[in-house]
Design a protein around this motif. Sequence first.
Motif, PDB file in Angstrom:
ATOM      1  N   PRO A  81       7.866   2.069 -18.303  1.00 18.10           N
ATOM      2  CA  PRO A  81       8.979   2.177 -17.359  1.00 18.10           C
ATOM      3  C   PRO A  81       8.614   1.613 -15.987  1.00 18.10           C
ATOM      4  O   PRO A  81       7.492   1.797 -15.502  1.00 18.10           O
ATOM      5  CB  PRO A  81       9.256   3.678 -17.277  1.00 18.10           C
ATOM      6  CG  PRO A  81       8.098   4.351 -17.903  1.00 18.10           C
ATOM      7  CD  PRO A  81       7.385   3.367 -18.758  1.00 18.10           C
ATOM      8  N   ALA A  82       9.583   0.924 -15.390  1.00 19.91           N
ATOM      9  CA  ALA A  82       9.357   0.307 -14.078  1.00 19.91           C
ATOM     10  C   ALA A  82       9.152   1.383 -13.013  1.00 19.91           C
ATOM     11  O   ALA A  82       9.745   2.448 -13.066  1.00 19.91           O
ATOM     12  CB  ALA A  82      10.546  -0.568 -13.715  1.00 19.91           C
ATOM     13  N   VAL A  83       8.296   1.079 -12.068  1.00 23.62           N
ATOM     14  CA  VAL A  83       8.044   1.942 -10.926  1.00 23.62           C
ATOM     15  C   VAL A  83       8.530   1.180  -9.697  1.00 23.62           C
ATOM     16  O   VAL A  83       8.176   0.012  -9.520  1.00 23.62           O
ATOM     17  CB  VAL A  83       6.535   2.279 -10.802  1.00 23.62           C
ATOM     18  CG1 VAL A  83       6.280   3.138  -9.587  1.00 23.62           C
ATOM     19  CG2 VAL A  83       6.026   2.951 -12.074  1.00 23.62           C
ATOM     20  N   GLU A  84       9.312   1.840  -8.865  1.00 21.01           N
ATOM     21  CA  GLU A  84       9.907   1.174  -7.709  1.00 21.01           C
ATOM     22  C   GLU A  84       8.834   0.608  -6.776  1.00 21.01           C
ATOM     23  O   GLU A  84       7.889   1.306  -6.406  1.00 21.01           O
ATOM     24  CB  GLU A  84      10.786   2.147  -6.935  1.00 21.01           C
ATOM     25  CG  GLU A  84      11.583   1.494  -5.837  1.00 21.01           C
ATOM     26  CD  GLU A  84      12.512   2.467  -5.132  1.00 21.01           C
ATOM     27  OE1 GLU A  84      12.816   2.189  -3.966  1.00 21.01           O
ATOM     28  OE2 GLU A  84      12.907   3.464  -5.723  1.00 21.01           O
ATOM     29  N   GLY A  85       8.951  -0.665  -6.461  1.00 18.22           N
ATOM     30  CA  GLY A  85       8.028  -1.321  -5.536  1.00 18.22           C
ATOM     31  C   GLY A  85       6.755  -1.819  -6.188  1.00 18.22           C
ATOM     32  O   GLY A  85       5.883  -2.360  -5.515  1.00 18.22           O
ATOM     33  N   VAL A  86       6.609  -1.630  -7.515  1.00 19.35           N
ATOM     34  CA  VAL A  86       5.385  -2.008  -8.218  1.00 19.35           C
ATOM     35  C   VAL A  86       5.704  -3.109  -9.225  1.00 19.35           C
ATOM     36  O   VAL A  86       6.650  -3.004 -10.000  1.00 19.35           O
ATOM     37  CB  VAL A  86       4.785  -0.774  -8.945  1.00 19.35           C
ATOM     38  CG1 VAL A  86       3.578  -1.175  -9.775  1.00 19.35           C
ATOM     39  CG2 VAL A  86       4.401   0.299  -7.948  1.00 19.35           C
ATOM     40  N   LYS A  87       4.881  -4.160  -9.200  1.00 19.87           N
ATOM     41  CA  LYS A  87       5.021  -5.266 -10.152  1.00 19.87           C
ATOM     42  C   LYS A  87       3.828  -5.218 -11.104  1.00 19.87           C
ATOM     43  O   LYS A  87       2.683  -5.223 -10.685  1.00 19.87           O
ATOM     44  CB  LYS A  87       5.033  -6.594  -9.388  1.00 19.87           C
ATOM     45  CG  LYS A  87       5.116  -7.809 -10.277  1.00 19.87           C
ATOM     46  CD  LYS A  87       5.063  -9.080  -9.449  1.00 19.87           C
ATOM     47  CE  LYS A  87       4.969 -10.296 -10.331  1.00 19.87           C
ATOM     48  NZ  LYS A  87       4.748 -11.514  -9.535  1.00 19.87           N
ATOM     49  N   PHE A  88       4.107  -5.156 -12.407  1.00 16.00           N
ATOM     50  CA  PHE A  88       3.048  -5.137 -13.413  1.00 16.00           C
ATOM     51  C   PHE A  88       2.573  -6.565 -13.648  1.00 16.00           C
ATOM     52  O   PHE A  88       3.367  -7.471 -13.838  1.00 16.00           O
ATOM     53  CB  PHE A  88       3.545  -4.530 -14.730  1.00 16.00           C
ATOM     54  CG  PHE A  88       3.917  -3.093 -14.623  1.00 16.00           C
ATOM     55  CD1 PHE A  88       2.950  -2.125 -14.393  1.00 16.00           C
ATOM     56  CD2 PHE A  88       5.229  -2.674 -14.738  1.00 16.00           C
ATOM     57  CE1 PHE A  88       3.282  -0.783 -14.296  1.00 16.00           C
ATOM     58  CE2 PHE A  88       5.586  -1.349 -14.638  1.00 16.00           C
ATOM     59  CZ  PHE A  88       4.598  -0.385 -14.415  1.00 16.00           C
ATOM     60  N   LEU A  89       1.268  -6.758 -13.637  1.00 18.25           N
ATOM     61  CA  LEU A  89       0.713  -8.080 -13.874  1.00 18.25           C
ATOM     62  C   LEU A  89       0.261  -8.201 -15.313  1.00 18.25           C
ATOM     63  O   LEU A  89       0.045  -9.204 -15.861  1.00 18.25           O
ATOM     64  CB  LEU A  89      -0.458  -8.345 -12.920  1.00 18.25           C
ATOM     65  CG  LEU A  89      -0.117  -8.282 -11.434  1.00 18.25           C
ATOM     66  CD1 LEU A  89      -1.374  -8.470 -10.596  1.00 18.25           C
ATOM     67  CD2 LEU A  89       0.914  -9.325 -11.067  1.00 18.25           C
TER      68      LEU A  89
ATOM     69  N   PRO B  17       0.795  -1.228   0.000  1.00 16.77           N
ATOM     70  CA  PRO B  17       0.000   0.000   0.000  1.00 16.77           C
ATOM     71  C   PRO B  17       0.830   1.282   0.000  1.00 16.77           C
ATOM     72  O   PRO B  17       0.455   2.263  -0.624  1.00 16.77           O
ATOM     73  CB  PRO B  17      -0.826  -0.111   1.278  1.00 16.77           C
ATOM     74  CG  PRO B  17      -0.952  -1.566   1.518  1.00 16.77           C
ATOM     75  CD  PRO B  17       0.341  -2.155   1.039  1.00 16.77           C
ATOM     76  N   LYS B  18       1.997   1.272   0.659  1.00 14.04           N
ATOM     77  CA  LYS B  18       2.821   2.484   0.714  1.00 14.04           C
ATOM     78  C   LYS B  18       3.414   2.838  -0.646  1.00 14.04           C
ATOM     79  O   LYS B  18       3.780   3.978  -0.884  1.00 14.04           O
ATOM     80  CB  LYS B  18       3.927   2.331   1.758  1.00 14.04           C
ATOM     81  CG  LYS B  18       4.983   1.301   1.399  1.00 14.04           C
ATOM     82  CD  LYS B  18       6.069   1.241   2.453  1.00 14.04           C
ATOM     83  CE  LYS B  18       7.125   0.233   2.129  1.00 14.04           C
ATOM     84  NZ  LYS B  18       7.917   0.518   0.967  1.00 14.04           N
ATOM     85  N   ASP B  19       3.499   1.875  -1.562  1.00 10.63           N
ATOM     86  CA  ASP B  19       4.079   2.097  -2.881  1.00 10.63           C
ATOM     87  C   ASP B  19       3.034   2.336  -3.965  1.00 10.63           C
ATOM     88  O   ASP B  19       3.384   2.476  -5.140  1.00 10.63           O
ATOM     89  CB  ASP B  19       4.939   0.887  -3.289  1.00 10.63           C
ATOM     90  CG  ASP B  19       6.115   0.674  -2.359  1.00 10.63           C
ATOM     91  OD1 ASP B  19       6.658   1.676  -1.854  1.00 10.63           O
ATOM     92  OD2 ASP B  19       6.486  -0.491  -2.134  1.00 10.63           O
ATOM     93  N   LEU B  20       1.765   2.371  -3.607  1.00  8.61           N
ATOM     94  CA  LEU B  20       0.681   2.450  -4.587  1.00  8.61           C
ATOM     95  C   LEU B  20       0.635   3.816  -5.271  1.00  8.61           C
ATOM     96  O   LEU B  20       0.338   4.823  -4.640  1.00  8.61           O
ATOM     97  CB  LEU B  20      -0.661   2.166  -3.903  1.00  8.61           C
ATOM     98  CG  LEU B  20      -1.889   2.141  -4.790  1.00  8.61           C
ATOM     99  CD1 LEU B  20      -1.819   0.954  -5.748  1.00  8.61           C
ATOM    100  CD2 LEU B  20      -3.153   2.049  -3.961  1.00  8.61           C
ATOM    101  N   PRO B  21       0.955   3.880  -6.566  1.00 11.29           N
ATOM    102  CA  PRO B  21       0.825   5.153  -7.284  1.00 11.29           C
ATOM    103  C   PRO B  21      -0.632   5.377  -7.694  1.00 11.29           C
ATOM    104  O   PRO B  21      -1.431   4.443  -7.720  1.00 11.29           O
ATOM    105  CB  PRO B  21       1.707   4.943  -8.514  1.00 11.29           C
ATOM    106  CG  PRO B  21       1.693   3.476  -8.747  1.00 11.29           C
ATOM    107  CD  PRO B  21       1.510   2.827  -7.398  1.00 11.29           C
TER     108      PRO B  21
ATOM    109  N   THR C 203       3.456   6.553 -19.223  1.00 11.10           N
ATOM    110  CA  THR C 203       4.397   6.063 -20.223  1.00 11.10           C
ATOM    111  C   THR C 203       4.518   7.105 -21.336  1.00 11.10           C
ATOM    112  O   THR C 203       3.537   7.758 -21.704  1.00 11.10           O
ATOM    113  CB  THR C 203       3.977   4.687 -20.787  1.00 11.10           C
ATOM    114  OG1 THR C 203       5.009   4.191 -21.619  1.00 11.10           O
ATOM    115  CG2 THR C 203       2.678   4.748 -21.561  1.00 11.10           C
ATOM    116  N   ASN C 204       5.729   7.251 -21.852  1.00 13.46           N
ATOM    117  CA  ASN C 204       6.007   8.243 -22.881  1.00 13.46           C
ATOM    118  C   ASN C 204       5.820   7.611 -24.258  1.00 13.46           C
ATOM    119  O   ASN C 204       6.296   6.505 -24.511  1.00 13.46           O
ATOM    120  CB  ASN C 204       7.435   8.774 -22.733  1.00 13.46           C
ATOM    121  CG  ASN C 204       7.657  10.000 -23.575  1.00 13.46           C
ATOM    122  OD1 ASN C 204       7.431   9.999 -24.774  1.00 13.46           O
ATOM    123  ND2 ASN C 204       8.099  11.061 -22.928  1.00 13.46           N
TER     124      ASN C 204
END
Length: 170
Positions: free
Chosen positions: A162-170, A136-140, A145-146
């Motif tokens: 682009p990767a976001v720190e603490g977030v895993k794309f499913l 939850p603390k990492d939830l943007p 994306t550019n």
Amino acid sequence: MANNNTLNIIMRSELKKRPCAKLRQEGMIPAVVYGGKEQLCIAVEDREFEGKYHKASSNMVITLMLDGKEVCDVLIKDYQDDIITGKIQHIDFLELDNSKVIKAKLPLCLEGAAAGVKAGGKLVQTVKTIEIECLPKDLPEKIYTNIDALGLGEAAKAAEIPAVEGVKFL
């Protein structure tokens, strides 16, 4: 988690239809917090909620405050509104456990101007949301994306986001 998204609450003990109707007449919105150790029945001031969060995304972490003390962090899971007046009648909050990973669907926002559009093409965004997994603390609130490098007939791929720190794309 330190955030500026706070909402003042009061606890409510009467859960029937008439006390809830009376709360609404007094400018309050009955609500429930679930997903934690125990379910909480609360009420929030309608002006404060609608002023801060009526247009908020379902991914905004809100800290509930009772008498100036932090109660818990929540997400807006659902709300019911009156179809005639548009006023919110009830809110469901989901309590967050900051040690457990959550899944969420976030809006995918395109930044920049595609080279293909500048050359006379048309940009079509077929995917508007992306599913992620994080604490939850990492939830943007949104994923950006550019698209500057997209030419005519080209498509952006999920792997190019682009990767976001603490977030895993499913």
